[in-house]
Motif scaffolding. Structure first.
Motif, PDB file in Angstrom:
ATOM      1  N   ASP A 160      90.520  39.712 -28.300  1.00 57.48           N
ATOM      2  CA  ASP A 160      90.250  40.479 -29.522  1.00 57.48           C
ATOM      3  C   ASP A 160      89.319  41.631 -29.170  1.00 57.48           C
ATOM      4  N   GLY A 161      89.883  42.818 -29.043  1.00 59.94           N
ATOM      5  CA  GLY A 161      89.081  44.014 -28.818  1.00 59.94           C
ATOM      6  C   GLY A 161      88.963  44.865 -30.055  1.00 59.94           C
ATOM      7  N   GLY A 162      89.793  44.581 -31.057  1.00 61.18           N
ATOM      8  CA  GLY A 162      89.748  45.318 -32.314  1.00 61.18           C
ATOM      9  C   GLY A 162      89.963  46.806 -32.170  1.00 61.18           C
ATOM     10  N   GLY A 163      90.574  47.233 -31.063  1.00 61.80           N
ATOM     11  CA  GLY A 163      90.763  48.656 -30.832  1.00 61.80           C
ATOM     12  C   GLY A 163      89.509  49.369 -30.367  1.00 61.80           C
ATOM     13  N   LYS A 164      88.425  48.606 -30.135  1.00 67.12           N
ATOM     14  CA  LYS A 164      87.149  49.205 -29.739  1.00 67.12           C
ATOM     15  C   LYS A 164      86.700  48.776 -28.355  1.00 67.12           C
ATOM     16  N   ALA A 165      87.427  47.870 -27.744  1.00 70.85           N
ATOM     17  CA  ALA A 165      87.133  47.397 -26.388  1.00 70.85           C
ATOM     18  C   ALA A 165      88.451  47.005 -25.743  1.00 70.85           C
ATOM     19  N   THR A 166      88.479  47.054 -24.435  1.00 73.57           N
ATOM     20  CA  THR A 166      89.701  46.702 -23.713  1.00 73.57           C
ATOM     21  C   THR A 166      90.008  45.220 -23.884  1.00 73.57           C
ATOM     22  N   ALA A 167      91.205  44.930 -24.338  1.00 73.58           N
ATOM     23  CA  ALA A 167      91.649  43.542 -24.513  1.00 73.58           C
ATOM     24  C   ALA A 167      93.164  43.544 -24.617  1.00 73.58           C
ATOM     25  N   ALA A 168      93.776  42.471 -24.160  1.00 72.91           N
ATOM     26  CA  ALA A 168      95.227  42.354 -24.243  1.00 72.91           C
ATOM     27  C   ALA A 168      95.666  42.353 -25.705  1.00 72.91           C
ATOM     28  N   PRO A 174      75.933  42.114 -25.096  1.00 75.40           N
ATOM     29  CA  PRO A 174      77.106  41.262 -24.888  1.00 75.40           C
ATOM     30  C   PRO A 174      78.374  42.091 -24.708  1.00 75.40           C
ATOM     31  N   VAL A 175      79.141  41.767 -23.687  1.00 74.70           N
ATOM     32  CA  VAL A 175      80.393  42.466 -23.387  1.00 74.70           C
ATOM     33  C   VAL A 175      81.582  41.673 -23.926  1.00 74.70           C
ATOM     34  N   TRP A 176      81.558  40.362 -23.738  1.00 75.03           N
ATOM     35  CA  TRP A 176      82.573  39.522 -24.344  1.00 75.03           C
ATOM     36  C   TRP A 176      82.068  38.093 -24.451  1.00 75.03           C
ATOM     37  N   LEU A 177      82.769  37.316 -25.253  1.00 78.47           N
ATOM     38  CA  LEU A 177      82.460  35.899 -25.443  1.00 78.47           C
ATOM     39  C   LEU A 177      83.754  35.116 -25.287  1.00 78.47           C
ATOM     40  N   ASP A 178      83.734  34.112 -24.423  1.00 82.74           N
ATOM     41  CA  ASP A 178      84.896  33.247 -24.224  1.00 82.74           C
ATOM     42  C   ASP A 178      84.671  31.899 -24.894  1.00 82.74           C
ATOM     43  N   ARG A 212      89.048  35.352 -25.907  1.00 80.79           N
ATOM     44  CA  ARG A 212      88.020  36.304 -25.482  1.00 80.79           C
ATOM     45  C   ARG A 212      87.747  37.317 -26.585  1.00 80.79           C
ATOM     46  N   LEU A 213      86.559  37.253 -27.140  1.00 80.73           N
ATOM     47  CA  LEU A 213      86.130  38.194 -28.168  1.00 80.73           C
ATOM     48  C   LEU A 213      85.365  39.329 -27.508  1.00 80.73           C
ATOM     49  N   ALA A 214      85.937  40.559 -27.573  1.00 80.77           N
ATOM     50  CA  ALA A 214      85.308  41.716 -26.956  1.00 80.77           C
ATOM     51  C   ALA A 214      84.988  42.814 -27.963  1.00 80.77           C
ATOM     52  N   ASN A 215      85.415  42.636 -29.207  1.00 81.80           N
ATOM     53  CA  ASN A 215      85.126  43.635 -30.240  1.00 81.80           C
ATOM     54  C   ASN A 215      83.611  43.713 -30.456  1.00 81.80           C
ATOM     55  N   PRO A 216      82.976  44.845 -30.125  1.00 83.42           N
ATOM     56  CA  PRO A 216      81.515  44.933 -30.233  1.00 83.42           C
ATOM     57  C   PRO A 216      80.997  44.720 -31.652  1.00 83.42           C
TER      58      PRO A 216
END
Length: 293
Positions: free
Chosen positions: A206-214, A259-263, A277-281
């Protein structure tokens, strides 16, 4: 003169966890749940509670009705969300600021399952199956009949059971696997990572369009292992901590204290079956100051 009753500070302290817990389970967002909790406090502070026999139930009912309205309006935003949606993590360790009634229903995996439910199904499930509300009260929140509320809860329960039937590892086993995963990823140990991953494991980002994520789920041990190694090499984190969120161990990755991401993960038979993997800031604020467990 008619007797009146105001909300006391002691009553609010006693029941706030249930209010927040209901809102968070329905919404999957710490920020939105805190907003609902504040709204409930304002309404309760202005209300005459003399006729309220069960204050906890009354407060949770108000929270559920408010959350239901928020959830219905949020569905449009979530349907337009870029990539998979994951819930905002809730710190639940001994140093957590937000206190909540922690059980399986607040786990990340369960919240992901509940996100697939219709808003009315989700509310009915939370109120009846988690808070043990009678269907008459659930119906009052939903603006439905008790029979309809019963059907909604039954349908939600069946869907949750169908999607979440895998066995759950113990906390100690999950911690052990996460520590081994952390060590293998940092060492670039592909063989070690593949051994820790179930052959049919799934990775969701989950990057939400704001962080790199599949943008789509990634499947297979070797593909996920390669992704894990590459992610560490690209991010160059300066800290990886084993933390507690949503009542379960998780891995939080930091760079320069941010925090960059949370697994969050699922473990069965000593291997990882799912990595979320949550990467949305915008959602990582709650884990900014978490320490190790």
């Amino acid at each position: 003169m008619e007797a009146t009753r105001a909300l006391s500070d002691a009553d609010w302290r006693a029941h706030r966890p249930a209010v927040f817990g209901a809102a968070y389970r329905i919404l999957g967002s710490v920020a939105e749940a805190e907003d609902v909790t504040q709204d409930v406090w304002l309404r309760a502070a202005e209300a005459d509670l003399a006729e309220v026999r069960d204050l906890r139930a009354w407060l949770v009912t108000v929270a559920a009705r408010t959350s239901y309205n928020v959830l219905k309006s949020a569905r449009v935003r979530r349907e337009a969300y870029l990539g998979p949606w994951l819930p905002e993590p809730l710190p639940t360790g001994p140093d957590a600021a937000a206190q909540v009634l922690v059980d399986e229903s607040v786990g990340t995996a369960m919240l992901v399952l509940m996100e697939r439910l219709a808003p009315a199904e989700r509310v009915a499930f939370v109120l009846h199956d988690v808070f043990d509300f009678p269907f008459a009260r659930v119906a009052d929140v939903l603006g439905a009949t008790p029979a309809a509320a019963r059907k909604l809860a039954s349908r939600a329960r069946a869907r949750v059971r169908a999607d979440g039937g895998r066995p759950h590892a113990s906390r100690a086993e999950t911690e052990r696997v996460l520590r081994a995963f952390k060590a293998a990823a940092e060492a670039g140990d592909m063989a070690g990572l593949v051994a820790l991953l179930h052959p049919d494991a799934v990775y969701v980002g989950d990057g939400g369009g704001k962080a790199t994520a599949a943008r789509r789920p990634v499947r297979g041990a070797e593909t996920i292992a390669l992704l894990a190694v590459r992610s560490v090499r690209i991010a160059r984190p300066d800290a990886v901590r084993l933390v507690e969120v949503n009542g379960q161990p998780a891995l939080a990755v930091y760079r320069d204290g941010v925090p960059v991401w949370l697994d969050t993960v699922d473990v069965a038979d000593g291997r990882l079956t799912a990595i979320r993997r949550l990467a949305n800031p915008d959602k990582l604020g709650p884990v900014a100051a978490l320490g190790h467990i």
